[in-house]
Design a protein around this motif. Sequence first.
Motif, short mmCIF file in Angstrom:
data_model
loop_
_atom_site.label_atom_id
_atom_site.label_comp_id
_atom_site.label_asym_id
_atom_site.label_seq_id
_atom_site.Cartn_x
_atom_site.Cartn_y
_atom_site.Cartn_z
N PHE A 5 9.82 -8.00 -5.71
CA PHE A 5 10.72 -7.92 -6.10
C PHE A 5 11.84 -8.62 -5.16
CE2 PHE A 5 11.90 -3.79 -6.90
CZ PHE A 5 13.22 -4.30 -6.85
N GLY A 6 12.75 -9.79 -5.39
CA GLY A 6 13.87 -10.00 -4.99
C GLY A 6 14.51 -9.90 -5.94
N HIS A 7 15.46 -10.91 -6.34
CA HIS A 7 16.78 -11.38 -7.01
C HIS A 7 17.87 -10.83 -7.01
CE1 HIS A 7 18.58 -12.84 -10.80
NE2 HIS A 7 18.84 -10.95 -10.78
N TRP A 8 18.15 -9.71 -6.52
CA TRP A 8 19.24 -8.41 -5.81
C TRP A 8 19.65 -8.54 -5.00
CZ3 TRP A 8 18.95 -3.23 -8.95
CH2 TRP A 8 20.78 -3.16 -9.85
N ALA A 9 20.45 -9.34 -3.94
CA ALA A 9 20.86 -9.36 -3.04
C ALA A 9 21.57 -8.61 -2.56
CB ALA A 9 21.66 -11.00 -2.38
N ALA A 10 22.51 -7.50 -3.44
CA ALA A 10 23.56 -7.14 -3.53
C ALA A 10 22.78 -5.59 -3.34
CB ALA A 10 24.64 -6.38 -4.48
N ILE A 11 21.89 -5.16 -3.37
CA ILE A 11 20.85 -3.80 -2.64
C ILE A 11 20.30 -4.36 -1.63
CG2 ILE A 11 20.65 -3.03 -5.31
CD1 ILE A 11 17.76 -3.36 -4.70
N MET A 12 19.70 -5.10 -0.58
CA MET A 12 20.27 -5.35 0.29
C MET A 12 18.32 -4.37 0.63
SD MET A 12 21.41 -7.34 2.27
CE MET A 12 21.45 -7.81 3.66
N GLY A 13 17.30 -4.73 -0.60
CA GLY A 13 16.35 -3.99 0.19
C GLY A 13 16.10 -2.85 0.19
N LYS A 14 17.77 -2.00 -1.00
CA LYS A 14 17.33 -0.24 -0.56
C LYS A 14 16.86 0.17 -1.83
CE LYS A 14 20.88 -0.03 2.98
NZ LYS A 14 22.44 0.15 2.90
N VAL A 15 16.02 0.90 -1.65
CA VAL A 15 15.75 1.68 -3.31
C VAL A 15 14.71 3.00 -3.34
CG1 VAL A 15 14.77 -0.68 -3.63
CG2 VAL A 15 13.23 0.20 -2.83
N SER A 16 13.92 2.84 -4.09
CA SER A 16 14.51 4.51 -4.50
C SER A 16 12.57 5.33 -4.77
CB SER A 16 15.00 4.71 -5.97
OG SER A 16 14.19 4.30 -7.33
N SER A 17 11.56 3.83 -4.05
CA SER A 17 10.89 4.52 -3.78
C SER A 17 9.80 3.35 -3.18
CB SER A 17 9.69 4.63 -4.98
OG SER A 17 8.64 4.51 -5.21
N PRO A 18 8.89 4.08 -2.55
CA PRO A 18 8.31 3.55 -0.95
C PRO A 18 7.30 2.34 -1.70
CG PRO A 18 7.34 5.28 -1.24
CD PRO A 18 8.30 5.59 -2.05
N LYS A 19 6.92 2.84 -3.22
CA LYS A 19 6.39 1.78 -3.67
C LYS A 19 6.69 0.67 -4.34
CE LYS A 19 2.59 2.92 -5.55
NZ LYS A 19 1.16 2.83 -5.25
N LEU A 20 8.16 0.12 -4.26
CA LEU A 20 9.01 0.08 -4.82
C LEU A 20 9.72 -1.48 -3.51
CD1 LEU A 20 11.35 1.53 -7.55
CD2 LEU A 20 9.46 -0.84 -8.03
N LYS A 21 9.46 -2.80 -3.36
CA LYS A 21 9.41 -3.64 -1.89
C LYS A 21 10.35 -4.99 -2.27
CE LYS A 21 6.65 -1.20 0.35
NZ LYS A 21 7.18 -0.11 1.34
N ALA A 22 11.90 -4.51 -2.86
CA ALA A 22 12.56 -5.07 -2.59
C ALA A 22 13.68 -5.88 -1.40
CB ALA A 22 14.29 -4.57 -3.14
N LEU A 23 12.48 -7.48 -1.36
CA LEU A 23 12.59 -8.58 -0.47
C LEU A 23 14.47 -9.16 -0.48
CD1 LEU A 23 9.29 -9.09 -0.15
CD2 LEU A 23 9.93 -7.25 0.96
N ASP A 24 15.10 -9.65 -1.58
CA ASP A 24 16.23 -10.43 -1.20
C ASP A 24 16.97 -9.61 -0.17
OD1 ASP A 24 18.34 -12.04 -1.32
OD2 ASP A 24 18.05 -11.98 -3.58
N THR A 25 17.36 -9.98 0.38
CA THR A 25 17.65 -9.26 1.47
C THR A 25 19.91 -10.43 1.83
OG1 THR A 25 16.69 -9.87 3.75
CG2 THR A 25 16.83 -7.61 2.86
#
Length: 274
Positions: free
Chosen positions: A227-247
């Motif tokens: 997922f993207g959308h949330w630039a404020a977290i800069m890709g930092k998530v709680s699980s390797p099964k999550l890929k936050a790509l909005d940086t």
Amino acid sequence: MANYFVGDIQGCFDELKLVLDKVAFNPSIDCLWTVGDLVARGSGSLQTLQYLKSLSGSAKVVLGNHDLHLLAVHGKLKRANPKDQLDELLHSQEIGNLVDWLRLQPLYQQHSEKNIIMTHAGVPPNWDLHTLKEQADNVSKALQQEDYLTSLIANMYTNSVDSWNEELSELEKKIYTINALTRMRYIFPDGRLDFDCKLPIQQCDNPQLSPWFDHKAKLHPSHTLVFGHWAAIMGKVSSPKLKALDTGCCWGEHLTLWHAESDQKITQNRLKKS
């Protein structure tokens, strides 16, 4: 064949081309997955849509909130945000064809072999795969109708539909689906969506709110959610099964590309504009 997933482009077309050059992206054999928000704050929204459309089956696209807003702006339902750089796109002779192409793009994409699911903002924790597919497909069908502007787009601008239940009307289900898949960040303990807080997790001072991905979920233990959308977290998530790509490329940070086969991230800094 390589599968590359890219975060919110937001019209940062030059940066997109540079990061793809870094991995020698070849549309003849590789696939580019984009998490939505293709347009808006960068100067290359027109070029971004032209390029992705030209990739045809080599591009897997989902719609983000800015892409849906573009439909409303083009349809004269809303005015463009002064901070967006959409004039070139909106005045292009191709705008009609590009809008029609956007209307064909879904709200979710799935790589079945790799158990990867991609949406713009995430997936509600209480949704299973069947619910995601059914509700997202219903929105897609509505976008492809001739009356999509009056029947759906004109009605989507509301925060009142913030929780899921089967008793919702068909229109309310579509609005919730758009809210969840393209706008979600924090949710309340009972699963209601919060539409106000956009802060980094460490700065959110409401003890009732937590990131959607920190709730017990039906999907991401068995699937990787991109997922993207949330630039404020800069890709930092709680699980390797999550890929936050909005940086936050459009905010002066960088564009992130995730190579699924190697689980590596490649980045491209925002270019300084003269």
